[in-house]
Write an enzyme that holds these catalytic residues in place. Structure first.
Site, PDB file in Angstrom:
ATOM      1  N   ARG A  14       9.105 -73.548 -12.015  1.00 47.25           N
ATOM      2  CA  ARG A  14       8.904 -73.488 -13.667  1.00 47.25           C
ATOM      3  C   ARG A  14       8.726 -71.697 -13.615  1.00 47.25           C
ATOM      4  NH1 ARG A  14       3.994 -76.358 -14.821  1.00 47.25           N
ATOM      5  NH2 ARG A  14       4.561 -78.702 -14.630  1.00 47.25           N
ATOM      6  N   ASN A  47      -5.308 -91.753 -13.627  1.00 42.99           N
ATOM      7  CA  ASN A  47      -4.126 -90.266 -13.635  1.00 42.99           C
ATOM      8  C   ASN A  47      -3.000 -90.620 -14.270  1.00 42.99           C
ATOM      9  OD1 ASN A  47      -2.987 -87.848 -13.567  1.00 42.99           O
ATOM     10  ND2 ASN A  47      -3.872 -87.059 -13.122  1.00 42.99           N
ATOM     11  N   ARG A 107      -7.044 -89.008 -17.360  1.00 47.10           N
ATOM     12  CA  ARG A 107      -7.222 -87.499 -17.587  1.00 47.10           C
ATOM     13  C   ARG A 107      -5.953 -87.833 -18.921  1.00 47.10           C
ATOM     14  NH1 ARG A 107      -2.695 -83.999 -14.647  1.00 47.10           N
ATOM     15  NH2 ARG A 107      -2.521 -82.552 -15.356  1.00 47.10           N
ATOM     16  N   HIS A 141      -4.327 -77.290 -17.403  1.00 47.36           N
ATOM     17  CA  HIS A 141      -5.427 -77.360 -16.635  1.00 47.36           C
ATOM     18  C   HIS A 141      -6.970 -77.255 -16.366  1.00 47.36           C
ATOM     19  CE1 HIS A 141      -1.594 -75.752 -13.892  1.00 47.36           C
ATOM     20  NE2 HIS A 141      -2.408 -77.510 -13.908  1.00 47.36           N
ATOM     21  N   GLU A 182     -10.195 -82.351 -10.116  1.00 48.54           N
ATOM     22  CA  GLU A 182     -11.045 -82.266 -11.652  1.00 48.54           C
ATOM     23  C   GLU A 182     -10.666 -83.759 -11.343  1.00 48.54           C
ATOM     24  OE1 GLU A 182      -6.560 -80.908 -11.065  1.00 48.54           O
ATOM     25  OE2 GLU A 182      -6.786 -81.070 -13.135  1.00 48.54           O
TER      26      GLU A 182
END
Ligand code: ADP
Length: 387
Positions: A222, A7, A72, A161, A366
């Site tokens: 955010r 990642n 990823r 996601h 993940e």
């Protein structure tokens, strides 16, 4: 098979090595770690980070070598709706998607090229954050804007996601004993970034993030959903406003941080527990926004069988889950407060028996999802099946 999961960020490389059988779940983590400050004095670039990683793996794997690498990748655009075995064109295609994910895709490309340079013969697979949402119907992914926005600039809902939403959906269906094609649910992935997905008959039907990960829920830093004229209005009215500056504020200085002064859910919850009104307001805003999405997505999937919480906040924030579920009485959701408060690392049901919708906590993984997809694709490729 030993799979290296990578990642890559612009200045960091997170890795894990898993041993697993293609087609089987689980597997064992043999090594994991993080290389930080890439671009700094000690680690010049991603190529050097790979050298460092190779050295570490030699020690940590006792001389065993990896069989494949799974990366990823944040944005797969419209081109990649399933994981892809890397060939000459793949890395270029991911690079071409960089305008859609200017922070993330270039970093993934650096990681892919560095692995290719270090181990030219190693099969590599890309697993895309957007891919799971490739099943959204057109009336869901379209924005009501002139055609040119889409045709020329690629402006549409993509969603993110996806690896987590997909993984968690599979785990929840299995836990409930419902065949995935018959399973509809709402998955709330609540980490620093947060999104909620409407899963209909096992596939993504709608999701709260949009063209970028800025849309949807109130997140750590955010805004989530915002009237777009806020941006154009500020650009006109505030002489100091710039696109880059607003981008930074909306992504890094908003959400919980803007309201409560801290982006971290634990800190915000603790402040609210001490009576801090701004922290309380931030939690009320975040829970309300999520509950509104759950209500909408319950309709979108023709009745969800389950509401599934995952990621750092979803798996751990007992009080926040309660705050959200308490707003869902109109859907017949009833939480079992003891089950909600019980600490566990496994999949669990936290709704009361009389709840109209099952409420579950499902830990996301993940890395495991990427490792499984990589092993499956590489095994299929080496068996001569079309990839
Ligand atoms: P990322 O999106 O960076 O992977 P995580 O999934 O790790 O983030 O989630 C981070 C969030 O989870 C933070 O807001 C953190 O405060 C929250 N969190 C982690 N543990 C707890 C806990 N025990 N109670 C409440 N919130 C928690």
């Amino acid at each position: 098979m030993l799979v290296l999961v990578v990642n890559c960020g612009s200045s960091s490389l997170k890795y894990q090595v898993r041993e697993l059988e293609p087609g089987a779940e689980g597997g064992t983590v043999l090594a994991s770690g993080l290389i930080e400050n890439i671009g700094g004095a000690a680690v010049r670039d991603h190529t050097q980070a790979l050298e460092l990683l190779a050295q570490r793996l030699e020690d940590e794997l006792d001389g065993r070598t990896i069989d494949a690498a799974g990366h990823r990748v944040v944005h797969g655009g419209e081109r990649f709706s399933v994981p892809a075995l890397v060939d000459d064109g793949t890395i270029d295609a991911i690079e071409e998607l960089s305008p859609l994910a200017p922070l993330h895709n270039p970093a993934a490309v650096l990681g892919l090229r560095a692995v290719l340079q270090k181990w030219p013969e190693l099969p590599q697979v890309c697993v895309f954050d957007t891919a799971f949402h490739g099943t959204m119907p057109e009336h869901v992914w379209r924005y009501a804007v002139p055609e040119e926005f889409y045709e020329r600039w690629g402006i549409r809902r993509y969603g993110f996601h996806g690896t987590s939403h997909d993984w968690v959906t599979g785990q929840a269906a299995r836990f409930l004993g419902i065949p995935r094609p018959e399973f509809s649910c709402v998955v709330a992935h609540l980490g620093n970034g947060a999104s909620v997905t409407a899963v209909r008959h096992g596939s993504s039907y709608d999701t709260s993030m949009g063209y970028t990960p800025l849309a949807g829920l109130v997140m750590g830093t955010r805004t989530g959903d915002l009237d777009p004229s806020v941006v154009t209005s500020l650009l006109r009215r505030d002489p100091a406003a710039t696109p880059e500056g607003l981008d930074a504020v909306l992504n890094k200085e908003s959400g919980l941080k803007a309201i409560a002064g801290d982006h971290d859910m634990r800190a915000v919850q603790e402040a609210a527990d001490r009576g801090d009104e701004r922290a309380e307001l931030a939690l009320a805003m975040a829970a309300y926004r999520l509950a509104k999405y759950v209500g909408g997505y319950h309709v979108a999937v023709d009745g969800a069988q389950a509401l599934v919480f995952t990621a750092g906040i979803g798996e751990n924030a007992v009080a926040f889950r309660k705050r959200v579920c308490d707003r869902l009485g109109a859907l017949g959701v009833v939480l079992d407060d003891d089950a909600n408060a019980a600490r566990s690392r496994g999949i669990r049901r936290i709704s009361a028996p009389e709840s109209a919708i099952e409420v579950l906590v499902v830990p996301t993984d993940e890395e495991q999802a990427i490792a499984s997809a990589t092993a499956a694709l590489v095994a299929a490729g080496s068996a001569g099946a079309p990839s």
